[in-house]
Motif scaffolding. Sequence first.
Motif, PDB file in Angstrom:
ATOM      1  N   VAL A 204       0.851  -1.191   0.000  1.00 35.85           N
ATOM      2  CA  VAL A 204       0.000   0.000   0.000  1.00 35.85           C
ATOM      3  C   VAL A 204       0.885   1.238   0.000  1.00 35.85           C
ATOM      4  O   VAL A 204       1.753   1.394   0.869  1.00 35.85           O
ATOM      5  N   THR A 205       0.663   2.099  -0.975  1.00 31.15           N
ATOM      6  CA  THR A 205       1.387   3.366  -1.051  1.00 31.15           C
ATOM      7  C   THR A 205       0.388   4.516  -0.862  1.00 31.15           C
ATOM      8  O   THR A 205      -0.799   4.374  -1.168  1.00 31.15           O
ATOM      9  N   MET A 206       0.878   5.629  -0.360  1.00 30.21           N
ATOM     10  CA  MET A 206       0.004   6.785  -0.159  1.00 30.21           C
ATOM     11  C   MET A 206       0.736   8.083  -0.458  1.00 30.21           C
ATOM     12  O   MET A 206       1.837   8.312   0.030  1.00 30.21           O
ATOM     13  N   ASP A 207       0.094   8.912  -1.253  1.00 30.00           N
ATOM     14  CA  ASP A 207       0.560  10.282  -1.461  1.00 30.00           C
ATOM     15  C   ASP A 207      -0.034  11.128  -0.339  1.00 30.00           C
ATOM     16  O   ASP A 207      -1.236  11.379  -0.291  1.00 30.00           O
TER      17      ASP A 207
ATOM     18  N   ILE B  13       4.529   8.811   0.590  1.00 26.51           N
ATOM     19  CA  ILE B  13       5.076   9.609  -0.516  1.00 26.51           C
ATOM     20  C   ILE B  13       4.788  11.088  -0.277  1.00 26.51           C
ATOM     21  O   ILE B  13       3.674  11.461   0.113  1.00 26.51           O
ATOM     22  N   HIS B  14       5.792  11.930  -0.511  1.00 30.03           N
ATOM     23  CA  HIS B  14       5.595  13.371  -0.383  1.00 30.03           C
ATOM     24  C   HIS B  14       6.304  14.129  -1.507  1.00 30.03           C
ATOM     25  O   HIS B  14       7.412  13.766  -1.891  1.00 30.03           O
ATOM     26  N   ALA B  15       5.633  15.157  -1.983  1.00 30.52           N
ATOM     27  CA  ALA B  15       6.316  16.173  -2.781  1.00 30.52           C
ATOM     28  C   ALA B  15       6.848  17.186  -1.771  1.00 30.52           C
ATOM     29  O   ALA B  15       6.114  18.057  -1.297  1.00 30.52           O
TER      30      ALA B  15
ATOM     31  N   ILE C 236      12.030  25.018  -4.640  1.00 31.18           N
ATOM     32  CA  ILE C 236      12.674  23.710  -4.662  1.00 31.18           C
ATOM     33  C   ILE C 236      11.728  22.703  -5.284  1.00 31.18           C
ATOM     34  O   ILE C 236      10.523  22.729  -5.027  1.00 31.18           O
ATOM     35  N   VAL C 237      12.261  21.790  -6.091  1.00 26.53           N
ATOM     36  CA  VAL C 237      11.501  20.648  -6.590  1.00 26.53           C
ATOM     37  C   VAL C 237      12.183  19.391  -6.057  1.00 26.53           C
ATOM     38  O   VAL C 237      13.356  19.131  -6.370  1.00 26.53           O
ATOM     39  N   MET C 238      11.457  18.613  -5.239  1.00 20.72           N
ATOM     40  CA  MET C 238      12.034  17.406  -4.648  1.00 20.72           C
ATOM     41  C   MET C 238      10.908  16.526  -4.127  1.00 20.72           C
ATOM     42  O   MET C 238       9.797  16.996  -3.878  1.00 20.72           O
ATOM     43  N   GLY C 239      11.197  15.236  -3.976  1.00 23.66           N
ATOM     44  CA  GLY C 239      10.244  14.308  -3.392  1.00 23.66           C
ATOM     45  C   GLY C 239      10.936  13.414  -2.388  1.00 23.66           C
ATOM     46  O   GLY C 239      12.157  13.260  -2.403  1.00 23.66           O
ATOM     47  N   SER C 240      10.132  12.825  -1.504  1.00 24.24           N
ATOM     48  CA  SER C 240      10.664  11.863  -0.539  1.00 24.24           C
ATOM     49  C   SER C 240       9.762  10.639  -0.505  1.00 24.24           C
ATOM     50  O   SER C 240       8.547  10.740  -0.723  1.00 24.24           O
ATOM     51  N   VAL C 241      10.361   9.490  -0.234  1.00 25.72           N
ATOM     52  CA  VAL C 241       9.622   8.235  -0.118  1.00 25.72           C
ATOM     53  C   VAL C 241      10.105   7.546   1.148  1.00 25.72           C
ATOM     54  O   VAL C 241      11.295   7.233   1.271  1.00 25.72           O
ATOM     55  N   SER C 242       9.193   7.325   2.087  1.00 23.08           N
ATOM     56  CA  SER C 242       9.537   6.721   3.374  1.00 23.08           C
ATOM     57  C   SER C 242       8.818   5.388   3.511  1.00 23.08           C
ATOM     58  O   SER C 242       7.639   5.273   3.162  1.00 23.08           O
ATOM     59  N   ALA C 243       9.514   4.385   4.028  1.00 20.84           N
ATOM     60  CA  ALA C 243       8.960   3.031   4.044  1.00 20.84           C
ATOM     61  C   ALA C 243       9.062   2.386   5.414  1.00 20.84           C
ATOM     62  O   ALA C 243       9.923   2.733   6.237  1.00 20.84           O
ATOM     63  N   ASN C 244       8.171   1.409   5.638  1.00 14.61           N
ATOM     64  CA  ASN C 244       8.257   0.594   6.844  1.00 14.61           C
ATOM     65  C   ASN C 244       9.308  -0.501   6.655  1.00 14.61           C
ATOM     66  O   ASN C 244       9.934  -0.610   5.588  1.00 14.61           O
ATOM     67  N   ALA C 245       9.484  -1.328   7.671  1.00 11.21           N
ATOM     68  CA  ALA C 245      10.555  -2.332   7.635  1.00 11.21           C
ATOM     69  C   ALA C 245      10.363  -3.330   6.512  1.00 11.21           C
ATOM     70  O   ALA C 245      11.338  -3.775   5.874  1.00 11.21           O
ATOM     71  N   ALA C 246       9.117  -3.713   6.233  1.00 16.61           N
ATOM     72  CA  ALA C 246       8.865  -4.719   5.202  1.00 16.61           C
ATOM     73  C   ALA C 246       9.181  -4.204   3.804  1.00 16.61           C
ATOM     74  O   ALA C 246       9.707  -4.940   2.957  1.00 16.61           O
ATOM     75  N   ALA C 247       8.865  -2.944   3.537  1.00 13.72           N
ATOM     76  CA  ALA C 247       9.019  -2.406   2.180  1.00 13.72           C
ATOM     77  C   ALA C 247      10.375  -1.770   1.927  1.00 13.72           C
ATOM     78  O   ALA C 247      10.771  -1.587   0.774  1.00 13.72           O
TER      79      ALA C 247
END
Length: 396
Positions: A182-185, A205-207, A218-229
Amino acid sequence: MSRNKVETDTLGASTRLVHLGNDPHSFHGFVNPPIFRGSTVLFPDCSTMESRNQKYTYGTRGTPTTDALCEALNALEGAVGTVLVPSGLAAITVPFLAFLSSGDHALIVDSVYGPCRYFCDTMLKRLGIEVEYYDPEIGAGIEALIRPNTRLVHTEAPASNTFEMQDIRAISDAAHRHECIVTMDNTWATPLYFRPLDFGVDVSIHATTKYPSGHSDIVMGSVSANAAAWPQLLEAQTTLGICGAPEDSYLILRGLRSMAVRLDHHQNSALAVARWLEGIDAVECVLHPGLESFPGHEIWKRDFKGSTGVFSFVLKAATPDQFKPKAHAFLNALSLFGLGYSWGGYESLALHVNLNDRTIRKAPSAGPVIRLQIGLENIEDLKRDLEVGFRAAAAV
């Protein structure tokens, strides 16, 4: 030089943002971490080079500057790991490429960010991945859409432009019963007002272009995950060679320091303008989850800690052929509201929303949708500007 380490877990939002990703006494006492620019990293000997047995090995694998931002975002998200990418769109596409393969089926919310839909309908389909869109308010009913080959469920709450709320916990629980990622913006709420991983989401997911930056530069994104992903996400980012720049990371860190204060202002101003708009005769309805009149308000109230500065309203129009002329007349008359994409900066913005790509949640029939970003200006000034727009629209 050393000082007591600040434990931020129990501190308030603004205090945490001031001290996260920040260790002045590792850099001679300077408050802000330095910018480490670099591609090449040297090794002390061949053995270390062969084993890569040192913290930094190459510029794309991170620097002390990018790591400082990742550490701050990990703490805010409750994540095991975070990767930085060059844009908010890349923050969506990288995890999609990480977890989807040819022959897989992906469920994407129909109210998704427009460029995400374009990526799904073009590149993902070309790679042999089947994409299906679902109603944002489906909740636990999404389980009926999950197939044996469904691998990913993408969510976004509130929805882009029309702000439908999703029951993220119910969707995550249903997806996990079938071993889907499951992903979420979560760009709208930021981790200050909603933490997706606490509600069962695997990848947040974040812009960071938006509120973490806060200054439209600034133009940038971040992706943060739990231990499984996390391992699979990190492998994909490394394989793709996509990374965030140290200079941009530094500026995002700087923006984070004031984000709680700014969000409080955005929230209060946007709610005040939204409530004011509910009393305007030319407005059919206001699409803001923080309003009691909004259909998704109860989910927002249950799950979210606040609202931010972006919402929409439907401008009344007698017939469909008046939608565009009225919207353009309204927007062209504004002075303080800039006409521009993006949001999250200090300035107010407005645009006419295009919902032609929707397949399930179609555009409202009562009139054009106008999206507003309420910036840091004085509310009364913004109201006066909007009144000029309403007079111009009424003349059409």
